[in-house]
Design a protein around this motif. Structure first.
Motif, short mmCIF file in Angstrom:
data_model
loop_
_atom_site.label_atom_id
_atom_site.label_comp_id
_atom_site.label_asym_id
_atom_site.label_seq_id
_atom_site.Cartn_x
_atom_site.Cartn_y
_atom_site.Cartn_z
N GLU A 150 0.84 -1.19 -0.03
CA GLU A 150 -0.02 0.00 -0.08
C GLU A 150 0.83 1.39 -0.14
O GLU A 150 1.85 1.05 0.72
N CYS A 200 2.29 4.93 1.17
CA CYS A 200 2.34 5.63 2.37
C CYS A 200 1.76 7.06 2.21
O CYS A 200 2.37 7.36 1.40
N GLU A 260 -2.49 5.67 7.03
CA GLU A 260 -3.74 4.56 7.08
C GLU A 260 -3.20 3.34 7.64
O GLU A 260 -4.05 2.41 8.25
N THR A 261 -1.92 2.85 7.00
CA THR A 261 -1.29 1.48 7.58
C THR A 261 -0.87 1.34 8.90
O THR A 261 -0.73 0.32 9.49
N THR A 295 2.11 2.20 9.71
CA THR A 295 3.37 1.66 9.67
C THR A 295 4.64 2.75 10.14
O THR A 295 4.41 3.59 9.37
N VAL A 333 4.85 -1.82 12.87
CA VAL A 333 3.44 -1.61 12.97
C VAL A 333 2.96 -1.26 13.97
O VAL A 333 3.05 -1.89 15.14
N GLY A 340 -3.39 0.76 12.29
CA GLY A 340 -3.91 1.77 11.42
C GLY A 340 -4.59 2.86 11.67
O GLY A 340 -5.14 2.88 13.11
#
Length: 85
Positions: free
Chosen positions: A3, A5, A25-26, A28, A44, A47
């Motif tokens: 995905e 960033c 969104e992720t 990370t 991580v 989200g």
């Protein structure tokens, strides 16, 4: 990383050799080598991250996650989530 960033914050390590980029969104946290601008690690957080604040010594950071009603405290050197509140 599959995905894209969408940066929600960034910071420098205490010795300025690393760049930290938080993908919102992720959720990370990306670790980049500042001299080579290459990604070498990630963490991580979860989200929906919306902000990154570094402690004065730059060994820890705080990430806000409003949708989860949470704040994550990161140990940047240990590359782990130290606590959640």
């Amino acid at each position: 990383m599959s995905e894209p960033c969408r940066p929600a914050g960034a910071g420098l390590s205490s010795n300025a050799t690393l760049i930290y980029v938080l993908c919102g969104e992720t959720g990370t946290l990306l670790y980049f080598d500042r001299a080579r601008l290459t990604l070498f690690d990630s963490l991580v957080v979860g989200g929906g991250a919306s902000g990154l604040a570094m402690t004065p010594n730059r060994h820890q950071a705080v990430v806000t996650r409003p949708r989860a009603n949470e704040v994550a405290i990161l140990d940047l050197r240990g590359r782990r989530v130290a606590d959640r509140a």
